[in-house]
Design a protein around this motif. Sequence first.
Motif, mmCIF file in Angstrom:
data_model
loop_
_atom_site.group_PDB
_atom_site.id
_atom_site.type_symbol
_atom_site.label_atom_id
_atom_site.label_comp_id
_atom_site.label_asym_id
_atom_site.label_seq_id
_atom_site.Cartn_x
_atom_site.Cartn_y
_atom_site.Cartn_z
ATOM 1 N N VAL A 76 33.797 45.450 31.543
ATOM 2 C CA VAL A 76 32.464 44.919 31.764
ATOM 3 C C VAL A 76 31.391 45.855 31.191
ATOM 4 O O VAL A 76 31.639 47.056 31.009
ATOM 5 N N TYR A 91 41.752 36.562 40.637
ATOM 6 C CA TYR A 91 41.704 38.019 40.752
ATOM 7 C C TYR A 91 43.141 38.521 40.753
ATOM 8 O O TYR A 91 44.028 37.875 41.318
ATOM 9 N N ALA A 117 34.546 33.479 40.634
ATOM 10 C CA ALA A 117 35.542 33.668 39.564
ATOM 11 C C ALA A 117 36.773 32.822 39.895
ATOM 12 O O ALA A 117 37.036 32.519 41.060
ATOM 13 N N THR A 159 30.500 35.552 35.081
ATOM 14 C CA THR A 159 31.078 34.336 35.663
ATOM 15 C C THR A 159 30.081 33.177 35.551
ATOM 16 O O THR A 159 30.455 32.060 35.171
ATOM 17 N N MET A 195 29.981 41.308 36.621
ATOM 18 C CA MET A 195 31.010 40.256 36.611
ATOM 19 C C MET A 195 30.430 38.938 37.109
ATOM 20 O O MET A 195 30.862 37.866 36.713
ATOM 21 N N ILE A 236 39.217 38.254 37.081
ATOM 22 C CA ILE A 236 38.662 39.610 37.141
ATOM 23 C C ILE A 236 39.620 40.578 37.849
ATOM 24 O O ILE A 236 40.511 40.156 38.593
ATOM 25 N N ALA A 265 35.872 38.227 44.200
ATOM 26 C CA ALA A 265 36.093 37.179 43.187
ATOM 27 C C ALA A 265 35.648 35.826 43.744
ATOM 28 O O ALA A 265 34.977 35.050 43.047
ATOM 29 N N CYS A 291 38.221 40.178 32.785
ATOM 30 C CA CYS A 291 37.212 41.214 32.797
ATOM 31 C C CYS A 291 37.612 42.322 33.768
ATOM 32 O O CYS A 291 38.060 42.052 34.883
ATOM 33 N N SER A 292 37.459 43.562 33.317
ATOM 34 C CA SER A 292 37.868 44.713 34.121
ATOM 35 C C SER A 292 36.673 45.605 34.448
ATOM 36 O O SER A 292 35.832 45.858 33.585
#
Length: 207
Positions: free
Chosen positions: A96, A189, A186, A159, A155, A171, A181, A144-145
């Motif tokens: 991210v 996860y 999201a 999203t 994040m 994520i 999440a 995404c990390s």
Amino acid sequence: MAKHEELFDAICKGNRKLVEQIVNQQVAAGTPVVELLNDSMIPAMRSMGDKFSRNEVYVPEMLIAARAMQAGLKIIEPILAKAGHKPLARVCIGTVKGDLHDIGKNLVAMMLKGAGYEVDDLGVDCDVAKFEAGVSRGAKAVMCSALLTTTMPYMKTLTEAMKGKGVKVIIGGAPVTQQYASEIGADGYGADANEAVKIMDAQLGVR
Ligand code: B12
């Protein structure tokens, strides 16, 4: 205690050459690379994190440990990737915006490749535009990390930006949780690289 203690120590001490030597020896001896990862390499990075929290090591030591880890991962990657066949789907992955921690992201990418996905690695410090570019190149999911609590909130921005684009948002990263999440909407996860593959399979309905 790590199963391959020498490898664990070599990563913690940031001895890149020794890490390469041990990984090459173990691979030649037929040790499964997933065993090297889970029993020694990932625990070594965790141990460095714990020491960092206790002020027993500082950023330079973490950095050289990370470089030694990356050197080992470079040897392992093609072996994991070989296990894959025709791509199941194309996905993109990045850390991210503001986040330079890429070891976990690289591991997730590696496991996905090994599981048969085509992975578009966007690198580190990715803003929405970078993920959008990944989607325009055909990604069915964006991954995404984040490793920092300060970068994690981006994040949510990502999203929201992905809504209506027909892609799944998955994520992960040490401070991220299933609850977070769900909160930001999201699609999935994963706590680790193995879970990342399972979540991806489930979200894309493959396998
Ligand atoms: C190595 C490291 C660094 C290296 C990074 C090198 C690199 N190329 O990655 C360097 C030295 C550069 C660094 C810098 C910093 N770091 Co740092 N770093 C770490 C450390 C020790 C290890 C991280 C790591 O690689 N773990 C091993 C990997 C395998 O685990 P992982 O990343 O969690 O990934 C797994 C899962 O989370 C999951 N996963 C990860 N991503 C994703 C994505 C998806 C989609 C899915 C499904 C799953 C998933 O799967 C992975 C594999 O199983 C951690 C400590 C820790 N315990 O995590 C601190 C840590 C993350 N760093 C920290 C800090 C504070 C910093 C700095 C701010 C320090 C400073 N003062 O400059 C900077 C920030 C730089 C930046 N802008 O990003 C803190 C963060 C605190 C917080 N809560 O926000 C930590 C937790 C250390 C600590 N205990 O305080 N760091």
